[in-house]
Design a protein around this motif. Structure first.
Motif, PDB file in Angstrom:
ATOM      1  N   VAL A 166     -22.167 -21.249  27.429  1.00 56.25           N
ATOM      2  CA  VAL A 166     -22.196 -22.640  27.895  1.00 56.25           C
ATOM      3  C   VAL A 166     -22.257 -22.656  29.421  1.00 56.25           C
ATOM      4  CG1 VAL A 166     -20.981 -24.856  27.931  1.00 56.25           C
ATOM      5  CG2 VAL A 166     -20.852 -23.387  25.895  1.00 56.25           C
ATOM      6  N   LYS A 167     -23.332 -23.210  29.969  1.00 55.75           N
ATOM      7  CA  LYS A 167     -23.466 -23.306  31.416  1.00 55.75           C
ATOM      8  C   LYS A 167     -22.551 -24.402  31.946  1.00 55.75           C
ATOM      9  CE  LYS A 167     -28.303 -21.795  31.753  1.00 55.75           C
ATOM     10  NZ  LYS A 167     -29.663 -22.171  32.221  1.00 55.75           N
ATOM     11  N   LEU A 168     -21.931 -24.141  33.090  1.00 55.86           N
ATOM     12  CA  LEU A 168     -21.031 -25.109  33.703  1.00 55.86           C
ATOM     13  C   LEU A 168     -21.553 -25.550  35.064  1.00 55.86           C
ATOM     14  CD1 LEU A 168     -17.486 -23.640  32.961  1.00 55.86           C
ATOM     15  CD2 LEU A 168     -18.595 -25.580  31.852  1.00 55.86           C
ATOM     16  N   PHE A 169     -21.366 -26.840  35.348  1.00 48.75           N
ATOM     17  CA  PHE A 169     -21.700 -27.404  36.654  1.00 48.75           C
ATOM     18  C   PHE A 169     -20.520 -28.282  37.071  1.00 48.75           C
ATOM     19  CE2 PHE A 169     -25.653 -26.897  34.232  1.00 48.75           C
ATOM     20  CZ  PHE A 169     -26.329 -25.999  35.049  1.00 48.75           C
ATOM     21  N   ILE A 170     -19.691 -27.755  37.962  1.00 50.72           N
ATOM     22  CA  ILE A 170     -18.469 -28.438  38.380  1.00 50.72           C
ATOM     23  C   ILE A 170     -18.659 -28.977  39.801  1.00 50.72           C
ATOM     24  CG2 ILE A 170     -15.997 -28.206  38.776  1.00 50.72           C
ATOM     25  CD1 ILE A 170     -16.920 -27.859  35.831  1.00 50.72           C
ATOM     26  N   THR A 171     -18.399 -30.261  39.991  1.00 51.14           N
ATOM     27  CA  THR A 171     -18.630 -30.903  41.279  1.00 51.14           C
ATOM     28  C   THR A 171     -17.333 -31.106  42.058  1.00 51.14           C
ATOM     29  OG1 THR A 171     -20.540 -32.096  40.379  1.00 51.14           O
ATOM     30  CG2 THR A 171     -19.607 -32.926  42.438  1.00 51.14           C
ATOM     31  N   ALA A 172     -17.369 -30.778  43.342  1.00 50.06           N
ATOM     32  CA  ALA A 172     -16.285 -31.079  44.283  1.00 50.06           C
ATOM     33  C   ALA A 172     -16.929 -31.639  45.548  1.00 50.06           C
ATOM     34  CB  ALA A 172     -15.455 -29.841  44.594  1.00 50.06           C
ATOM     35  N   THR A 173     -16.168 -32.415  46.314  1.00 47.04           N
ATOM     36  CA  THR A 173     -16.703 -33.070  47.506  1.00 47.04           C
ATOM     37  C   THR A 173     -16.249 -32.355  48.769  1.00 47.04           C
ATOM     38  OG1 THR A 173     -16.628 -35.218  46.369  1.00 47.04           O
ATOM     39  CG2 THR A 173     -16.881 -35.244  48.766  1.00 47.04           C
ATOM     40  N   ASN A 174     -17.202 -31.916  49.570  1.00 46.64           N
ATOM     41  CA  ASN A 174     -16.890 -31.261  50.840  1.00 46.64           C
ATOM     42  C   ASN A 174     -16.327 -32.310  51.796  1.00 46.64           C
ATOM     43  OD1 ASN A 174     -17.327 -30.281  53.643  1.00 46.64           O
ATOM     44  ND2 ASN A 174     -18.276 -28.533  52.638  1.00 46.64           N
ATOM     45  N   VAL A 175     -15.087 -32.119  52.242  1.00 48.53           N
ATOM     46  CA  VAL A 175     -14.415 -33.106  53.094  1.00 48.53           C
ATOM     47  C   VAL A 175     -15.136 -33.242  54.437  1.00 48.53           C
ATOM     48  CG1 VAL A 175     -12.257 -33.714  54.250  1.00 48.53           C
ATOM     49  CG2 VAL A 175     -12.205 -32.612  51.996  1.00 48.53           C
ATOM     50  N   ARG A 176     -15.597 -32.141  54.960  1.00 46.69           N
ATOM     51  CA  ARG A 176     -16.216 -32.152  56.292  1.00 46.69           C
ATOM     52  C   ARG A 176     -17.569 -32.851  56.292  1.00 46.69           C
ATOM     53  NH1 ARG A 176     -19.687 -29.035  58.960  1.00 46.69           N
ATOM     54  NH2 ARG A 176     -19.896 -27.602  57.203  1.00 46.69           N
ATOM     55  N   THR A 177     -18.410 -32.591  55.282  1.00 43.68           N
ATOM     56  CA  THR A 177     -19.766 -33.149  55.260  1.00 43.68           C
ATOM     57  C   THR A 177     -19.885 -34.396  54.385  1.00 43.68           C
ATOM     58  OG1 THR A 177     -20.483 -31.821  53.350  1.00 43.68           O
ATOM     59  CG2 THR A 177     -20.698 -30.824  55.543  1.00 43.68           C
ATOM     60  N   GLY A 178     -18.948 -34.574  53.453  1.00 45.00           N
ATOM     61  CA  GLY A 178     -19.034 -35.704  52.534  1.00 45.00           C
ATOM     62  C   GLY A 178     -20.018 -35.475  51.400  1.00 45.00           C
ATOM     63  N   ARG A 179     -20.626 -34.293  51.341  1.00 42.20           N
ATOM     64  CA  ARG A 179     -21.600 -33.999  50.292  1.00 42.20           C
ATOM     65  C   ARG A 179     -20.933 -33.254  49.137  1.00 42.20           C
ATOM     66  NH1 ARG A 179     -24.945 -32.675  54.864  1.00 42.20           N
ATOM     67  NH2 ARG A 179     -24.524 -30.450  54.538  1.00 42.20           N
ATOM     68  N   GLY A 180     -21.501 -33.427  47.971  1.00 35.87           N
ATOM     69  CA  GLY A 180     -20.989 -32.733  46.803  1.00 35.87           C
ATOM     70  C   GLY A 180     -21.506 -31.313  46.739  1.00 35.87           C
ATOM     71  N   ARG A 181     -20.697 -30.420  46.208  1.00 35.64           N
ATOM     72  CA  ARG A 181     -21.124 -29.056  45.950  1.00 35.64           C
ATOM     73  C   ARG A 181     -20.951 -28.779  44.464  1.00 35.64           C
ATOM     74  NH1 ARG A 181     -18.714 -23.263  48.355  1.00 35.64           N
ATOM     75  NH2 ARG A 181     -19.699 -21.939  46.749  1.00 35.64           N
ATOM     76  N   ILE A 182     -21.949 -28.172  43.870  1.00 36.26           N
ATOM     77  CA  ILE A 182     -21.914 -27.854  42.446  1.00 36.26           C
ATOM     78  C   ILE A 182     -21.614 -26.372  42.272  1.00 36.26           C
ATOM     79  CG2 ILE A 182     -23.204 -27.853  40.288  1.00 36.26           C
ATOM     80  CD1 ILE A 182     -24.915 -30.126  41.500  1.00 36.26           C
TER      81      ILE A 182
END
Length: 359
Positions: A166-182
């Motif tokens: 099962v492939k996983l794609f977990i999102t968190a938000t970079n505080v410094r840039t405001g962009r999401g990282r998967i």
């Protein structure tokens, strides 16, 4: 990496009866929203879907509580297939409930007397809510304690997660840039999952590769794009927790703040779904990446019942409450399968084009 405690190998699923017994396997992607203990609703949805032998979960995109459900499911599936995933989810939520039993955040006698699942009159919750407006987690929780840390480290085998089908794609938000990282399977650690669920007023930012991260819901709740671009499944089921609409205008301070949070956490998803609807209209259905967008089929499972609970109930992890949410999830998934199950693998059951009319 952390190793999960050994659990008995699950038995294979028994074939389903009736018309579905001989139904060809349909690969399906899942997109799981976050929402604290309301994630137990998603647990119920997953528990019901995993009973269907014709559904094969190819990938899961998750944020916050959705990320926890996704990682536990993928690890359990790698260990014992669908039944292993069901067992792992049950163990995870039981451990969450046991840990919450020692938390000062408990329902007040008044809430219990009135049968309310919120913590609105809980002295500890009121004090925490007031303090969070005056002091940061760096002041109130200088050691960065999070009760989920031990649950994740002991409950998930992160080495096995790398090998999960099962492939996983977990999102968190970079505080410094405001962009999401998967984050994908090989990148996922306890810190990644904690970052995806890191509410900035409750917990210190989680540092990963030298960058601070907050809750992924600010950037993608959940992120859909990798499910289209990086998997072969053409059906995506969105399990939605946060109410998109409210009939009444919020008037109290708590209601206003709750609705602001709902809109904030729904906004990235709505924008991405509009983009997908537009791409589906203009994409070339022939070959290449355009075909992926054109052939994407979307479905959604949700309930109006979650809108009955206030924001504070997302911190209520009593087993009775979690069990009720699980059963609501199972019921909602069962209703979805009865009404739309035959269309999975053939056509969409959620109309995304209507979102374009709202722009």
């Amino acid at each position: 990496m952390a190793k999960a405690a050994s659990r008995p190998v699950a038995k294979p699923r028994s074939p389903v009866s009736g018309d579905d017994a001989s139904r060809p396997v349909v690969p399906v992607d899942l997109a799981l929203q976050g929402g604290g203990s309301h994630g137990a609703f998603t647990w119920g949805v997953l528990d019901r879907l995993l009973e269907e032998s014709w559904i094969e979960i190819s990938a899961v995109s998750g944020t916050s509580a959705g990320a926890m459900n996704a990682a536990v499911l993928a690890d359990g599936w790698a260990h014992g297939g669908a039944e292993g995933a069901r067992m792992a989810l049950d163990v995870y939520w039981r451990r969450v409930s046991k840990a919450a039993a020692f938390s000062p955040l408990q329902r007040s006698p008044l809430d219990r007397l009135l049968g309310r699942w919120t913590l609105d009159t809980s002295p500890a919750y009121i004090a925490m809510d007031m303090m969070s407006r005056l002091a940061s987690p760096y002041d109130l929780n200088p050691l960065g304690f999070n009760p989920l840390t031990a649950i994740l480290e002991d409950g998930i085998d992160f080495d096995r997660l790398v090998r999960s089908p099962v492939k996983l794609f977990i999102t968190a938000t970079n505080v410094r840039t405001g962009r999401g990282r998967i984050f994908r399977n090989s990148e996922i650690t306890p810190d990644v999952l904690l970052a995806s669920a890191c509410l900035p007023t409750m917990f210190q930012a989680v540092e990963i590769d030298g960058e601070p991260y907050w809750d992924g819901g600010f950037a993608g709740n959940p992120t859909i794009t990798p499910l289209v671009r990086e998997t072969d499944a053409q059906d995506t089921i969105l399990v939605q927790i946060n109410p998109r609409e409210r009939a009444q205008t919020p008037r109290t301070a708590a209601e206003i703040l709750n609705r602001l949070n709902e809109i904030s956490f729904n906004s990235p998803l709505m924008k991405e779904l509009r983009m997908i609807a537009l791409l589906r209209q203009v994409a070339d259905p022939g070959n290449g990446e355009g075909a992926r967008w054109a052939r994407m089929r979307t479905h959604r499972i949700m309930t109006d019942k979650l809108a009955e609970f206030g924001a504070s109930s997302k911190l209520n992890a009593e087993w009775e409450f979690l069990s009720m949410l699980k059963e609501e999830g199972r019921s909602s998934a069962d209703d979805f399968l009865k009404e739309h199950g035959a269309k999975i693998g053939h056509s969409s059951t959620a109309d995304l084009d209507i979102l374009l009319a709202e722009c």
